[in-house]
Design a protein around this motif. Sequence first.
Motif, PDB file in Angstrom:
ATOM      1  N   ASN A 141       0.786  -1.311  -0.197  1.00 11.61           N
ATOM      2  CA  ASN A 141      -0.114  -0.095   0.225  1.00 11.61           C
ATOM      3  C   ASN A 141       0.970   1.285  -0.057  1.00 11.61           C
ATOM      4  OD1 ASN A 141      -1.375   2.277   1.481  1.00 11.61           O
ATOM      5  ND2 ASN A 141      -3.132   1.163   1.136  1.00 11.61           N
ATOM      6  N   LEU A 142       1.960   1.265   0.790  1.00 12.94           N
ATOM      7  CA  LEU A 142       2.835   2.512   1.156  1.00 12.94           C
ATOM      8  C   LEU A 142       3.580   2.640  -0.118  1.00 12.94           C
ATOM      9  CD1 LEU A 142       3.194   2.374   4.842  1.00 12.94           C
ATOM     10  CD2 LEU A 142       1.682   3.683   3.533  1.00 12.94           C
ATOM     11  N   CYS A 143       3.975   1.501  -1.092  1.00 11.70           N
ATOM     12  CA  CYS A 143       4.946   1.833  -2.041  1.00 11.70           C
ATOM     13  C   CYS A 143       4.333   2.603  -2.973  1.00 11.70           C
ATOM     14  CB  CYS A 143       5.277   0.389  -2.688  1.00 11.70           C
ATOM     15  SG  CYS A 143       6.605  -0.440  -1.694  1.00 11.70           S
ATOM     16  N   LYS A 144       3.117   2.636  -3.139  1.00 16.27           N
ATOM     17  CA  LYS A 144       2.610   3.642  -3.996  1.00 16.27           C
ATOM     18  C   LYS A 144       2.811   3.496  -5.523  1.00 16.27           C
ATOM     19  CE  LYS A 144       1.498   6.833  -0.590  1.00 16.27           C
ATOM     20  NZ  LYS A 144       0.121   6.350  -0.349  1.00 16.27           N
ATOM     21  N   ALA A 145       3.095   2.201  -6.136  1.00 17.94           N
ATOM     22  CA  ALA A 145       3.322   1.854  -7.453  1.00 17.94           C
ATOM     23  C   ALA A 145       2.131   2.321  -8.026  1.00 17.94           C
ATOM     24  CB  ALA A 145       3.716   0.476  -7.757  1.00 17.94           C
ATOM     25  N   ARG A 146       1.973   2.760  -9.600  1.00 10.91           N
ATOM     26  CA  ARG A 146       0.964   2.931 -10.237  1.00 10.91           C
ATOM     27  C   ARG A 146       0.136   2.037 -10.557  1.00 10.91           C
ATOM     28  NH1 ARG A 146       3.156   4.218 -15.607  1.00 10.91           N
ATOM     29  NH2 ARG A 146       0.959   4.668 -16.242  1.00 10.91           N
ATOM     30  N   PHE A 147       0.816   0.763 -10.718  1.00 12.32           N
ATOM     31  CA  PHE A 147      -0.179  -0.558 -10.792  1.00 12.32           C
ATOM     32  C   PHE A 147       0.733  -1.684  -9.743  1.00 12.32           C
ATOM     33  CE2 PHE A 147      -0.275   1.401 -15.164  1.00 12.32           C
ATOM     34  CZ  PHE A 147      -1.608   2.076 -15.135  1.00 12.32           C
ATOM     35  N   ASN A 148      -0.503  -2.303  -9.066  1.00 11.77           N
ATOM     36  CA  ASN A 148      -0.052  -3.453  -8.524  1.00 11.77           C
ATOM     37  C   ASN A 148      -0.514  -4.668  -9.193  1.00 11.77           C
ATOM     38  OD1 ASN A 148       1.474  -1.952  -6.384  1.00 11.77           O
ATOM     39  ND2 ASN A 148      -0.696  -1.506  -5.275  1.00 11.77           N
ATOM     40  N   MET A 149       0.431  -5.802  -9.266  1.00 12.89           N
ATOM     41  CA  MET A 149      -0.146  -7.008  -9.632  1.00 12.89           C
ATOM     42  C   MET A 149      -0.077  -8.121  -8.705  1.00 12.89           C
ATOM     43  SD  MET A 149       1.492  -8.354 -13.259  1.00 12.89           S
ATOM     44  CE  MET A 149       0.901  -9.699 -14.595  1.00 12.89           C
ATOM     45  N   GLY A 150      -0.685  -8.961  -8.408  1.00  9.26           N
ATOM     46  CA  GLY A 150      -0.633  -9.982  -7.620  1.00  9.26           C
ATOM     47  C   GLY A 150      -1.415 -11.486  -8.128  1.00  9.26           C
ATOM     48  N   LEU A 151      -1.133 -12.673  -7.179  1.00 11.11           N
ATOM     49  CA  LEU A 151      -1.409 -13.774  -7.813  1.00 11.11           C
ATOM     50  C   LEU A 151      -2.966 -13.857  -6.751  1.00 11.11           C
ATOM     51  CD1 LEU A 151      -1.077 -16.587  -8.695  1.00 11.11           C
ATOM     52  CD2 LEU A 151       0.131 -17.044  -6.519  1.00 11.11           C
ATOM     53  N   ASN A 152      -3.804 -14.205  -7.812  1.00  6.05           N
ATOM     54  CA  ASN A 152      -5.173 -14.396  -7.198  1.00  6.05           C
ATOM     55  C   ASN A 152      -5.570 -13.233  -6.295  1.00  6.05           C
ATOM     56  OD1 ASN A 152      -5.375 -17.203  -8.271  1.00  6.05           O
ATOM     57  ND2 ASN A 152      -4.364 -17.921  -6.423  1.00  6.05           N
ATOM     58  N   LYS A 153      -5.672 -12.224  -6.852  1.00  7.75           N
ATOM     59  CA  LYS A 153      -6.101 -11.082  -6.202  1.00  7.75           C
ATOM     60  C   LYS A 153      -7.164 -10.299  -6.943  1.00  7.75           C
ATOM     61  CE  LYS A 153      -2.830 -11.250  -2.978  1.00  7.75           C
ATOM     62  NZ  LYS A 153      -2.286 -12.490  -3.295  1.00  7.75           N
ATOM     63  N   GLU A 154      -8.223 -10.980  -7.266  1.00  8.65           N
ATOM     64  CA  GLU A 154      -9.475 -10.243  -8.122  1.00  8.65           C
ATOM     65  C   GLU A 154     -10.178  -9.396  -7.008  1.00  8.65           C
ATOM     66  OE1 GLU A 154      -8.569 -13.548  -7.701  1.00  8.65           O
ATOM     67  OE2 GLU A 154      -8.270 -14.502 -10.079  1.00  8.65           O
ATOM     68  N   ASN A 155     -10.180 -10.136  -6.081  1.00 10.25           N
ATOM     69  CA  ASN A 155     -11.076  -9.452  -4.790  1.00 10.25           C
ATOM     70  C   ASN A 155     -10.324  -8.421  -4.145  1.00 10.25           C
ATOM     71  OD1 ASN A 155     -13.303 -11.025  -5.951  1.00 10.25           O
ATOM     72  ND2 ASN A 155     -12.775 -12.762  -4.596  1.00 10.25           N
ATOM     73  N   TRP A 156      -9.374  -7.782  -4.498  1.00  3.91           N
ATOM     74  CA  TRP A 156      -8.452  -6.841  -3.642  1.00  3.91           C
ATOM     75  C   TRP A 156      -8.684  -5.554  -4.289  1.00  3.91           C
ATOM     76  CZ3 TRP A 156      -4.848  -7.670   0.484  1.00  3.91           C
ATOM     77  CH2 TRP A 156      -4.805  -9.049   0.845  1.00  3.91           C
ATOM     78  N   ASN A 157      -8.799  -4.463  -3.408  1.00  2.02           N
ATOM     79  CA  ASN A 157      -8.879  -3.290  -4.115  1.00  2.02           C
ATOM     80  C   ASN A 157      -7.399  -2.769  -4.374  1.00  2.02           C
ATOM     81  OD1 ASN A 157     -11.794  -2.656  -3.795  1.00  2.02           O
ATOM     82  ND2 ASN A 157     -11.244  -2.334  -1.644  1.00  2.02           N
ATOM     83  N   MET A 158      -6.250  -2.885  -3.731  1.00  3.61           N
ATOM     84  CA  MET A 158      -5.151  -2.111  -3.975  1.00  3.61           C
ATOM     85  C   MET A 158      -4.435  -2.908  -5.248  1.00  3.61           C
ATOM     86  SD  MET A 158      -2.679  -3.151  -0.996  1.00  3.61           S
ATOM     87  CE  MET A 158      -2.314  -4.823  -0.329  1.00  3.61           C
ATOM     88  N   PHE A 159      -4.734  -3.992  -5.912  1.00  2.00           N
ATOM     89  CA  PHE A 159      -4.331  -4.594  -6.852  1.00  2.00           C
ATOM     90  C   PHE A 159      -4.987  -4.443  -8.352  1.00  2.00           C
ATOM     91  CE2 PHE A 159      -2.249  -7.239  -3.564  1.00  2.00           C
ATOM     92  CZ  PHE A 159      -1.045  -7.393  -3.859  1.00  2.00           C
ATOM     93  N   ASP A 160      -4.443  -4.048  -9.233  1.00  2.00           N
ATOM     94  CA  ASP A 160      -5.080  -3.715 -10.395  1.00  2.00           C
ATOM     95  C   ASP A 160      -5.059  -4.726 -11.475  1.00  2.00           C
ATOM     96  OD1 ASP A 160      -4.721  -0.411 -10.164  1.00  2.00           O
ATOM     97  OD2 ASP A 160      -2.935  -1.321  -9.225  1.00  2.00           O
ATOM     98  N   ILE A 161      -4.207  -5.674 -11.292  1.00  2.00           N
ATOM     99  CA  ILE A 161      -3.942  -6.885 -12.187  1.00  2.00           C
ATOM    100  C   ILE A 161      -3.958  -7.956 -11.333  1.00  2.00           C
ATOM    101  CG2 ILE A 161      -2.831  -7.756 -14.142  1.00  2.00           C
ATOM    102  CD1 ILE A 161      -1.553  -4.795 -14.335  1.00  2.00           C
ATOM    103  N   SER A 162      -4.738  -9.163 -11.574  1.00  3.93           N
ATOM    104  CA  SER A 162      -4.562 -10.344 -10.977  1.00  3.93           C
ATOM    105  C   SER A 162      -3.893 -11.461 -12.014  1.00  3.93           C
ATOM    106  CB  SER A 162      -5.781 -10.786 -10.272  1.00  3.93           C
ATOM    107  OG  SER A 162      -5.746 -12.138  -9.759  1.00  3.93           O
ATOM    108  N   TYR A 163      -3.341 -12.436 -11.398  1.00  3.75           N
ATOM    109  CA  TYR A 163      -2.953 -13.426 -12.454  1.00  3.75           C
ATOM    110  C   TYR A 163      -2.874 -14.820 -11.698  1.00  3.75           C
ATOM    111  CZ  TYR A 163       1.584 -13.413  -9.860  1.00  3.75           C
ATOM    112  OH  TYR A 163       2.555 -13.576  -8.772  1.00  3.75           O
ATOM    113  N   THR A 164      -3.314 -15.787 -12.451  1.00  2.39           N
ATOM    114  CA  THR A 164      -3.595 -17.111 -11.512  1.00  2.39           C
ATOM    115  C   THR A 164      -2.491 -18.105 -12.270  1.00  2.39           C
ATOM    116  OG1 THR A 164      -4.847 -17.645 -13.484  1.00  2.39           O
ATOM    117  CG2 THR A 164      -5.949 -16.622 -11.443  1.00  2.39           C
ATOM    118  N   LYS A 165      -2.400 -19.245 -11.300  1.00  2.00           N
ATOM    119  CA  LYS A 165      -1.585 -20.431 -11.771  1.00  2.00           C
ATOM    120  C   LYS A 165      -2.293 -21.338 -12.917  1.00  2.00           C
ATOM    121  CE  LYS A 165       0.855 -21.420  -7.489  1.00  2.00           C
ATOM    122  NZ  LYS A 165       0.878 -22.378  -6.373  1.00  2.00           N
ATOM    123  N   PRO A 166      -1.645 -21.903 -13.921  1.00  2.00           N
ATOM    124  CA  PRO A 166      -2.122 -22.453 -14.899  1.00  2.00           C
ATOM    125  C   PRO A 166      -2.760 -23.973 -14.321  1.00  2.00           C
ATOM    126  CG  PRO A 166      -0.112 -21.776 -15.731  1.00  2.00           C
ATOM    127  CD  PRO A 166      -0.235 -21.273 -14.272  1.00  2.00           C
TER     128      PRO A 166
END
Length: 371
Positions: A141-166
Amino acid sequence: MLRKLNRVFQDYMREKRLKIGKYIWDRKMEKEEIKSGNFIEKNNIKKILFMRYDGKIGDMVINTLMFREIKKRYPDIEIGVLTKGGARAVIENNPNVDKIYEYKKDRKNTKELALKIAEEKYDLLIDFSEMLRINQMMLINLCKARFNMGLNKENWNMFDISYTKPIGHIHITELYKNVLEKLGIGDIDINYELFFTEQQKSKVDKLLEELSHKKIVVFNPFAASKHRDINLENIVKIGKIILEDKDNRLIFIGEKRRKRELEKIIKELGNNAFFPECKDIMETSYLISKADLVITPDTSIVHIAAAFKRKLVAIYRLDNKRENETNRYLWGPNYEEAVQIFSRDFKVKDGEEPNINKFDIKELKKEIKKY
């Protein structure tokens, strides 16, 4: 019984704490619209920060493919990596990494680090955690990157992009390829790479000069968990199998503190068994790069051997089919020169880790003799 009840209670409380942490930190004041097309080019990505606060050496080795593939396509992008412990050494000499940040768990240091990173104005932050702890939520949260990308983070507000394991029996590199493809990078080389200083190479080369024209077998009996350590009885058996060939030289590797545990064994095995003192994981890695054969139950060493395609016998626990485990595939060696031997501890109780020593020594001997 008490231990089991305590574990259930701790799991319950952890879930409650994480919900509170998510309520506090899962927010982003300014959400920027993502432009479609090649993500890096369309969204003017100039700086990327990788979050590897787990400090896992093997994961960092695998991550090197991502640093290289990004730089290969976009050499002007600045890559920062947040890490801790021995994993830092893995990338200190990597020309594809521009900045390294040291992660510490305490709240004060985390806040100070986050504010420092925020000043760097990263365009993209990539996180690899399946479960975020409160300290990590605060940090992102405090790093304040323009975009945050994370694993299985579809339901998070601070993540802009979510990716999943094949899905299926995939290797971890498939997940990393998935991330790179989301960024707009194709034609991906999944090989890892490690870089050494002249001093690191010189020290190991000097050791190996004394063993010239001999076959080097590197044996790592230890792992991060005591349940995956090879026991002393099996270490002796494996050592004797290796040294049946008079041209073999057996080199043990492991943390310095483990050397004392093997002193009697090395004495029993004779003059062709050694435990040289390596300063850090990079000296050990360079030694592995020169080995004719590597034997290990530890996936960090597996991934280092994979970086150099060394002949490898890796000892894994057999996956539990009832729990749909895929560890043997996800964290396997993933190259032709490697073979997996499986420990079959079928009597393990629920909640306990299987004993790695339940493998067939005859099967292991057969694989060693092939080399």
